[in-house]
Design a protein around this motif. Structure first.
Motif, PDB file in Angstrom:
ATOM      1  N   ILE A 182      -1.369   9.434 -10.783  1.00  0.00           N
ATOM      2  CA  ILE A 182      -1.091   8.039 -11.123  1.00  0.00           C
ATOM      3  C   ILE A 182      -0.440   7.904 -12.496  1.00  0.00           C
ATOM      4  CG2 ILE A 182      -2.906   7.143  -9.623  1.00  0.00           C
ATOM      5  CD1 ILE A 182      -4.680   6.810 -12.071  1.00  0.00           C
ATOM      6  N   LYS A 197      -0.202  12.322  -1.281  1.00  0.00           N
ATOM      7  CA  LYS A 197      -0.403  11.620  -2.551  1.00  0.00           C
ATOM      8  C   LYS A 197       0.907  11.327  -3.282  1.00  0.00           C
ATOM      9  CE  LYS A 197      -4.926  11.750  -2.255  1.00  0.00           C
ATOM     10  NZ  LYS A 197      -5.717  10.500  -2.034  1.00  0.00           N
ATOM     11  N   THR A 231      -5.212   4.975  -1.245  1.00  0.00           N
ATOM     12  CA  THR A 231      -5.927   4.342  -2.362  1.00  0.00           C
ATOM     13  C   THR A 231      -5.015   3.723  -3.413  1.00  0.00           C
ATOM     14  OG1 THR A 231      -6.027   6.450  -3.568  1.00  0.00           O
ATOM     15  CG2 THR A 231      -7.898   5.910  -2.129  1.00  0.00           C
ATOM     16  N   ILE A 232      -3.710   3.913  -3.311  1.00  0.00           N
ATOM     17  CA  ILE A 232      -2.786   3.458  -4.351  1.00  0.00           C
ATOM     18  C   ILE A 232      -1.968   2.270  -3.858  1.00  0.00           C
ATOM     19  CG2 ILE A 232      -0.805   4.093  -5.781  1.00  0.00           C
ATOM     20  CD1 ILE A 232      -1.895   6.906  -5.899  1.00  0.00           C
ATOM     21  N   TRP A 233      -1.856   1.268  -4.729  1.00  0.00           N
ATOM     22  CA  TRP A 233      -1.183   0.009  -4.388  1.00  0.00           C
ATOM     23  C   TRP A 233      -0.110  -0.313  -5.419  1.00  0.00           C
ATOM     24  CZ3 TRP A 233      -2.997  -2.782  -0.070  1.00  0.00           C
ATOM     25  CH2 TRP A 233      -4.198  -2.310   0.477  1.00  0.00           C
ATOM     26  N   SER A 277      -7.020  -5.032  -5.201  1.00  0.00           N
ATOM     27  CA  SER A 277      -6.334  -4.584  -3.986  1.00  0.00           C
ATOM     28  C   SER A 277      -6.505  -5.556  -2.822  1.00  0.00           C
ATOM     29  CB  SER A 277      -6.847  -3.202  -3.569  1.00  0.00           C
ATOM     30  OG  SER A 277      -8.174  -3.277  -3.078  1.00  0.00           O
ATOM     31  N   GLU A 294      -4.617   2.603  -8.733  1.00  0.00           N
ATOM     32  CA  GLU A 294      -5.489   3.225  -7.750  1.00  0.00           C
ATOM     33  C   GLU A 294      -6.760   2.404  -7.623  1.00  0.00           C
ATOM     34  OE1 GLU A 294      -7.182   7.643  -6.596  1.00  0.00           O
ATOM     35  OE2 GLU A 294      -6.848   7.170  -8.714  1.00  0.00           O
ATOM     36  N   THR A 313      -0.416   4.610  -0.712  1.00  0.00           N
ATOM     37  CA  THR A 313      -1.208   5.676  -0.085  1.00  0.00           C
ATOM     38  C   THR A 313      -2.526   5.057   0.355  1.00  0.00           C
ATOM     39  OG1 THR A 313      -2.429   6.421  -2.051  1.00  0.00           O
ATOM     40  CG2 THR A 313      -0.208   7.317  -1.735  1.00  0.00           C
ATOM     41  N   ARG A 361     -10.280   2.289  -7.157  1.00  0.00           N
ATOM     42  CA  ARG A 361     -11.407   3.219  -7.146  1.00  0.00           C
ATOM     43  C   ARG A 361     -12.680   2.642  -7.748  1.00  0.00           C
ATOM     44  NH1 ARG A 361      -8.917   7.667 -11.398  1.00  0.00           N
ATOM     45  NH2 ARG A 361      -8.644   6.286 -13.194  1.00  0.00           N
ATOM     46  N   THR A 387     -10.557  -2.734  -9.651  1.00  0.00           N
ATOM     47  CA  THR A 387      -9.311  -2.388  -8.961  1.00  0.00           C
ATOM     48  C   THR A 387      -9.421  -2.616  -7.454  1.00  0.00           C
ATOM     49  OG1 THR A 387     -10.048  -0.080  -9.053  1.00  0.00           O
ATOM     50  CG2 THR A 387      -8.419  -0.787 -10.682  1.00  0.00           C
ATOM     51  N   ARG A 408       0.854  -1.186   0.000  1.00  0.00           N
ATOM     52  CA  ARG A 408       0.000   0.000   0.000  1.00  0.00           C
ATOM     53  C   ARG A 408       0.892   1.238   0.000  1.00  0.00           C
ATOM     54  NH1 ARG A 408      -5.561   0.056   3.192  1.00  0.00           N
ATOM     55  NH2 ARG A 408      -6.603   1.664   1.950  1.00  0.00           N
TER      56      ARG A 408
END
Length: 253
Positions: free
Chosen positions: A109, A137, A18-20, A77, A67, A16, A69, A73, A14
């Motif tokens: 991204i 971010k 929301t970002i992996w 995750s 991301e 952030t 979202r 995705t 991970r």
């Protein structure tokens, strides 16, 4: 015919909220992967594949950052070490990397494919100008710093790095340094502005486009965009003719 590969999940990090960063054991992929190409990934049996650019590929490990979202995705995750992921690729056309002095410009991204570009490039000078909404971010800063001669980070709110838009930081950077080409990936408005700045400085620019895709191999025509080449308007498939294209053909007058 492009090949499907089953790749084992080695690690899911991970970056952030929301970002992996997904690391796949992909030593079974024998094709050369060009910077800017992507893989069409099966996120879950119930969803369509999703296109993900290559963030890095080294020693048989394929890295994809994304991301979470949407349904697909978010499902991706939740994978665990040892799971098998079905990937199709590598797909599309990548960046032209035969230049001595290069600068990459990424927004949000959109920075992901630029890391692999820097990793594979043998350019004499490599700079990066990256933009994010805020400090929370910012991703892959150390990885970019290790591959760059000069790294500039801009945050819209001024919470980290240079205050303001990444395009403003690029304008200043190009006033101080000269490059043979600029590569960019990020939001559409950002990339168009990057091209306008490059045009003013007479620097060629390549953009990596993002469009919704169905098949990923050019058959369904979902991702068609209009370009102007040799003064003629043409329809191009982002998945097959792109995703990397010359900016002056995409943002024509």
């Amino acid at each position: 015919m492009k090949t499907n590969y089953l790749c084992r999940v080695e690690e899911l990090k991970r970056l952030t909220d929301t970002i992996w960063l997904l690391e796949l054991e992909a030593s079974n992929i024998r094709e050369a992967i060009k910077p800017g190409q992507f893989f069409h990934v099966k996120c879950d049996d119930g969803y369509l594949r999703r296109p993900f650019s290559v963030c890095d590929f080294k020693d048989g490990i394929l890295k994809i950052a994304f991301e979470a979202r949407g349904k697909g995705t978010k499902a991706l995750s939740k994978v665990e070490r040892g799971d098998n992921i079905d990937v199709l690729g590598p797909l599309g056309n990548g960046f032209d990397i035969g230049y001595d002095r290069i600068c990459v410009v990424g927004g949000g991204i959109g920075v992901f494919p630029l890391l692999y570009l820097l990793n594979k490039s043998e350019s004499l000078r490599k700079d990066a100008v990256l933009g994010f909404l805020c400090k929370d971010k910012v991703v892959l800063e150390n990885e970019f710093a290790n591959l760059c001669d000069n790294l500039v980070i801009a945050c819209d709110d001024g919470s980290y790095g240079v205050r303001g838009f990444v395009t403003t930081a690029l304008e200043k950077h190009l006033e101080e340094h000269r490059f043979d080409i600029v590569y960019t990936c990020g939001p559409e408005k950002m990339m168009k502005k990057v091209y306008e700045i490059c045009k003013k400085h007479e620097i060629p620019c390549q953009v990596s486009l993002e469009e919704r895709m169905g098949c990923g191999i050019g058959a369904c025509l979902v991702c068609v965009c209009e370009v102007k080449k040799d003064k003629v308007l043409q329809n191009k498939r982002v998945c097959k003719d792109g995703p990397v294209m010359w900016a002056n053909e995409v943002y024509y007058d």
